[in-house]
Design a protein around this motif. Structure first.
Motif, PDB file in Angstrom:
ATOM      1  N   ASP A 103       0.838  -1.198   0.000  1.00 53.59           N
ATOM      2  CA  ASP A 103       0.000   0.000   0.000  1.00 53.59           C
ATOM      3  C   ASP A 103       0.877   1.253   0.000  1.00 53.59           C
ATOM      4  OD1 ASP A 103      -2.246   1.579   0.058  1.00 53.59           O
ATOM      5  OD2 ASP A 103      -2.460   1.452   2.238  1.00 53.59           O
ATOM      6  N   ASP A 115       2.632   4.206  -3.055  1.00 53.76           N
ATOM      7  CA  ASP A 115       2.701   4.631  -4.453  1.00 53.76           C
ATOM      8  C   ASP A 115       4.008   4.185  -5.081  1.00 53.76           C
ATOM      9  OD1 ASP A 115       0.231   5.902  -4.724  1.00 53.76           O
ATOM     10  OD2 ASP A 115       0.987   7.759  -3.855  1.00 53.76           O
ATOM     11  N   ARG A 167       0.316   0.576  -5.063  1.00 57.79           N
ATOM     12  CA  ARG A 167      -1.047   0.272  -4.578  1.00 57.79           C
ATOM     13  C   ARG A 167      -2.040   0.102  -5.727  1.00 57.79           C
ATOM     14  NH1 ARG A 167      -0.723   5.467  -2.157  1.00 57.79           N
ATOM     15  NH2 ARG A 167      -0.379   4.385  -0.201  1.00 57.79           N
ATOM     16  N   GLU A 168      -1.785   0.729  -6.866  1.00 59.71           N
ATOM     17  CA  GLU A 168      -2.686   0.579  -8.006  1.00 59.71           C
ATOM     18  C   GLU A 168      -2.624  -0.822  -8.624  1.00 59.71           C
ATOM     19  OE1 GLU A 168      -3.580   2.307 -12.458  1.00 59.71           O
ATOM     20  OE2 GLU A 168      -2.262   3.473 -11.168  1.00 59.71           O
ATOM     21  N   ARG A 198      -2.918  -3.736  -7.395  1.00 57.28           N
ATOM     22  CA  ARG A 198      -3.971  -4.654  -6.921  1.00 57.28           C
ATOM     23  C   ARG A 198      -5.244  -4.484  -7.731  1.00 57.28           C
ATOM     24  NH1 ARG A 198      -6.744  -8.029  -6.732  1.00 57.28           N
ATOM     25  NH2 ARG A 198      -7.687  -9.163  -5.010  1.00 57.28           N
ATOM     26  N   SER A 199      -5.585  -3.257  -8.099  1.00 55.57           N
ATOM     27  CA  SER A 199      -6.818  -3.017  -8.853  1.00 55.57           C
ATOM     28  C   SER A 199      -6.725  -3.519 -10.294  1.00 55.57           C
ATOM     29  CB  SER A 199      -7.171  -1.527  -8.848  1.00 55.57           C
ATOM     30  OG  SER A 199      -6.231  -0.790  -9.611  1.00 55.57           O
ATOM     31  N   SER A 237       1.447  -6.831   3.555  1.00 56.85           N
ATOM     32  CA  SER A 237       0.484  -6.735   2.455  1.00 56.85           C
ATOM     33  C   SER A 237      -0.284  -8.035   2.217  1.00 56.85           C
ATOM     34  CB  SER A 237       1.200  -6.323   1.158  1.00 56.85           C
ATOM     35  OG  SER A 237       2.002  -7.377   0.654  1.00 56.85           O
ATOM     36  N   ARG A 262      -4.113  -8.316   1.641  1.00 56.08           N
ATOM     37  CA  ARG A 262      -4.734  -7.830   0.402  1.00 56.08           C
ATOM     38  C   ARG A 262      -4.869  -8.937  -0.641  1.00 56.08           C
ATOM     39  NH1 ARG A 262      -2.319  -2.600  -1.857  1.00 56.08           N
ATOM     40  NH2 ARG A 262      -4.440  -2.308  -2.586  1.00 56.08           N
TER      41      ARG A 262
END
Length: 186
Positions: free
Chosen positions: A116, A118, A121-122, A124-125, A176, A179
């Motif tokens: 999590d 920068d 973190r993107e 995961r999406s 992490s 997640r």
């Protein structure tokens, strides 16, 4: 479908990812393996940035480039060329992996897919599934020392590197694991 395999350095991510791709291909599914290691910054860049002694830490990767590749894989209908990583050279190799338009499963693996921070973190999406590989810490450290020795470090230098660089990265990655959709232990 994009499946991400995360975990600490030496946990076995590459082995799990390669097994998934092989199993898919044996069942007739077009699959590609795109490791995050291809996004290591080259040694010349690490030297310029003063990061040579941290190679493997999150800031020593082109995280934004990695995310851009995942986005392209998702939408492009042409071959997407991904970088590979040559362990003998300890360097990324541009355009080493073809993700052809018929590929239905992309497996990507790397330490930082679920952290999590920068820009990671993107990631995961952009994954349909995220798995976390976990192994006994002593086994993982032994694997890392052996890998560093195999690729040119003296044994004591390898032990020192694991303690100074790999272990802080492992602690960062460990938080992490929540997640992930699936925990793979071995």
């Amino acid at each position: 479908m994009i499946v991400g395999i995360a975990g600490a350095p030496g946990a076995g991510k590459s082995t799990v990812a390669a097994a998934i791709v092989q199993a898919a291909r044996e069942r007739g599914v077009a699959a590609a393996l795109v490791p995050m290691d291809g996004f290591h910054l080259a040694d010349a860049s690490l030297q310029r940035l003063g990061l040579s002694d941290r190679k493997g830490a999150p800031e020593t990767f082109d995280g934004h480039g990695y995310l851009a590749l995942l986005r392209r894989v998702r939408v492009d209908r042409t071959t997407v060329w991904a970088p590979g990583f040559e362990r003998d050279l300890e360097q990324p190799i541009a355009g080493a992996i073809a993700v052809d338009p018929d590929v239905r499963l992309v497996v990507t693996e790397g330490n930082y897919l679920l952290i999590d921070a920068d820009p990671w973190r993107e990631a995961r999406s952009l994954l349909d599934q995220a798995w976390f590989v976990e192994v006994d810490d002593a086994v993982r450290r032994d694997r890392l020392v052996a890998r560093h020795v195999e690729f040119g470090k003296a044994r004591q230098d390898a032990i020192d590197w694991v303690q100074r660089v790999d272990e802080p990265n492992a602690r960062l990655v460990a938080v992490s694991r929540s997640r992930a959709d699936l925990l793979v232990t071995g």
